[in-house]
Design an enzyme around this catalytic site. Structure first.
Site, PDB file in Angstrom:
ATOM      1  CE  LYS A 156      -4.554  -1.268   1.617  1.00  0.00           C
ATOM      2  NZ  LYS A 156      -5.658  -0.991   2.541  1.00  0.00           N
ATOM      3  CE  LYS A 181      -6.695  -7.210  -2.068  1.00  0.00           C
ATOM      4  NZ  LYS A 181      -7.310  -7.019  -0.780  1.00  0.00           N
ATOM      5  CE  LYS A 205     -13.487  -2.730   0.764  1.00  0.00           C
ATOM      6  NZ  LYS A 205     -12.663  -2.133   1.801  1.00  0.00           N
TER       7      LYS A 205
HETATM    8  P1  AMP Z   1     -10.921  -5.067   2.551  1.00  0.00           P
HETATM    9  O1  AMP Z   1     -11.445  -4.825   1.202  1.00  0.00           O
HETATM   10  O2  AMP Z   1      -9.433  -4.992   2.610  1.00  0.00           O
HETATM   11  O3  AMP Z   1     -11.612  -4.265   3.641  1.00  0.00           O
HETATM   12  O4  AMP Z   1     -11.245  -6.593   2.863  1.00  0.00           O
HETATM   13  C1  AMP Z   1     -12.403  -7.038   3.513  1.00  0.00           C
HETATM   14  C2  AMP Z   1     -12.437  -8.553   3.536  1.00  0.00           C
HETATM   15  O5  AMP Z   1     -12.561  -9.053   2.200  1.00  0.00           O
HETATM   16  C3  AMP Z   1     -11.163  -9.195   4.096  1.00  0.00           C
HETATM   17  O6  AMP Z   1     -11.516 -10.370   4.802  1.00  0.00           O
HETATM   18  C4  AMP Z   1     -10.380  -9.529   2.867  1.00  0.00           C
HETATM   19  O7  AMP Z   1      -9.471 -10.576   3.065  1.00  0.00           O
HETATM   20  C5  AMP Z   1     -11.489  -9.935   1.901  1.00  0.00           C
HETATM   21  N1  AMP Z   1     -11.092  -9.703   0.511  1.00  0.00           N
HETATM   22  C6  AMP Z   1     -10.744  -8.508  -0.053  1.00  0.00           C
HETATM   23  N2  AMP Z   1     -10.437  -8.662  -1.347  1.00  0.00           N
HETATM   24  C7  AMP Z   1     -10.577  -9.991  -1.618  1.00  0.00           C
HETATM   25  C8  AMP Z   1     -10.387 -10.787  -2.788  1.00  0.00           C
HETATM   26  N3  AMP Z   1      -9.995 -10.248  -3.944  1.00  0.00           N
HETATM   27  N4  AMP Z   1     -10.629 -12.118  -2.706  1.00  0.00           N
HETATM   28  C9  AMP Z   1     -11.027 -12.688  -1.541  1.00  0.00           C
HETATM   29  N5  AMP Z   1     -11.219 -11.988  -0.401  1.00  0.00           N
HETATM   30  C10 AMP Z   1     -10.999 -10.658  -0.422  1.00  0.00           C
END
Ligand code: AMP
Ligand code: TRP
Length: 333
Positions: free
Chosen positions: A119, A201, A204
């Protein structure tokens, strides 16, 4: 005869209200949570103090916290069974994070965190201390509630392992205050990849929103994103992570959002091309989104605010009890 008091294991997880939630978040995290509600005592947080590790617009942040709450509800998180709350509503999170910064987390641990490196990129020196220390806040989230199980996507595994180390170190010094948590990750779908680059990956925070299908995407936009998704060279529909990573990712999405498992899909698409496959996958995604959005649109902002208010009380009660023990153990308060 002595009566056994049945205590369920506690689950904790959360998502940052920092962008549009996508099917990666749904598949990797939320879909696991829904199934855990019957068996465990679940606590799901909208972790807005995590979101401010990068700059946020205040109105937008408040709006997104409500949006994420509605997404939890639409996905099937049931507030009668699970606690849903906003992190900033329970002050104990930041309080415990500070204590763990002093008694538990070490610079050498944080220096190993790959997400910080990704990041902050080349700008490590100008990144905020918050972005660097964020896994300690995450440890505080988990440890406050005696969570035994933390269901997340693969990218968060390292952070949960750090929470384990912090808990053990603190307990070693001050007695058995914290439960040492365990990470739980799906077998398939723990890491959904970008639609445009299967080595990255689905995220968002990606500047190109064509990389992902968001849960609130316009249906026709979502269909186009699938049709434009990159595929690998060759013509056969095969699951082969090494040689066909893009196609394998699409098969994973197809299987999880649809009704057929990967081996079945591979069989059914024998002799058919990528075009047919993507058209059908787009139909599956569209159906999933249509069902999801129908539920989402029935939930008002007011409903979400009421749920958060109830969740705040329930979460604060547990967290404050833990904080009393922690303060007593370290000699403050
Ligand atoms: P975040 O978007 O970082 O707030 O992630 C929220 C949750 O979604 C966390 O448990 C991440 O590990 C999961 N997550 C985010 N992006 C992915 C992805 N591309 N594939 C699977 N899990 C994801
Ligand atoms: N850091 C996680 C993410 O970005 C979100 C999160 C914060 C979390 N606190 C948590 C996940 C506690 C599980 C448990 O995805």
């Amino acid at each position: 005869m002595k009566k056994e008091i049945e205590t369920k294991k506690i689950i904790f997880s959360g998502i940052q209200p920092s962008g549009n939630l996508n099917i990666g978040n749904y598949i990797g995290a939320i879909s696991q949570w829904v199934n855990m509600q019957e068996k465990y005592d679940c606590i799901f947080s909208v972790v807005d103090y995590h979101a401010i590790t990068v700059k946020q617009n205040p109105d937008e942040l408040r709006r997104r916290a409500i949006e994420v709450t509605k997404i939890y509800l639409a996905a099937g998180i049931d507030p009668e069974k699970s606690i849903i709350f906003k992190q900033s509503d329970v002050a104990a999170h930041t309080e415990l994070a500070w204590i763990l910064n002093c008694y538990g987390a070490r610079i050498a641990d944080l220096n190993k965190m790959t997400q910080f490196k990704d990041k902050s990129g080349k700008n490590q020196e100008s990144a905020s201390v918050g972005l660097y220390a964020y896994p300690v806040l995450m440890a505080a989230d988990i440890l406050l509630y005696d969570a035994e199980i933390v269901p997340v996507g693969e990218d968060q595994k390292q952070h949960v392992e750090l929470a384990r180390d912090i808990a053990k170190r603190f307990n070693g010094e001050y007695g058995e205050i914290f439960v040492v948590p365990q990470v739980v990750i799906r077998k398939d779908g723990a890491r959904i990849m970008s639609l445009l680059d299967a080595s990255k990956k689905m995220s968002k925070s990606d500047s190109n929103q064509n990389n992902c299908i968001t849960l609130l995407d316009d249906i026709e936009v979502a269909r186009k994103k699938i049709m434009r998704a990159v595929t690998d060279s060759g013509i056969d529909i095969e699951y082969d992570l090494e040689n066909k990573p893009a196609l394998s990712n699409l098969l994973t999405i197809y299987a999880i959002l649809g009704t057929r498992e990967i081996p079945r899909l591979v069989k059914d698409y024998k002799g058919k091309g990528y075009g047919d496959f993507k058209k059908d996958l787009a139909d599956v995604v569209v159906k999933f989104l249509t069902d999801f959005q129908t539920k989402y649109n029935k939930i008002s902002d007011e409903d979400a605010l009421i749920i958060l208010e109830l969740g705040k009380e329930r979460a604060a009660k547990i967290a404050n009890e833990k904080m009393e023990k922690v303060r007593k153990a370290i000699g403050v308060g």
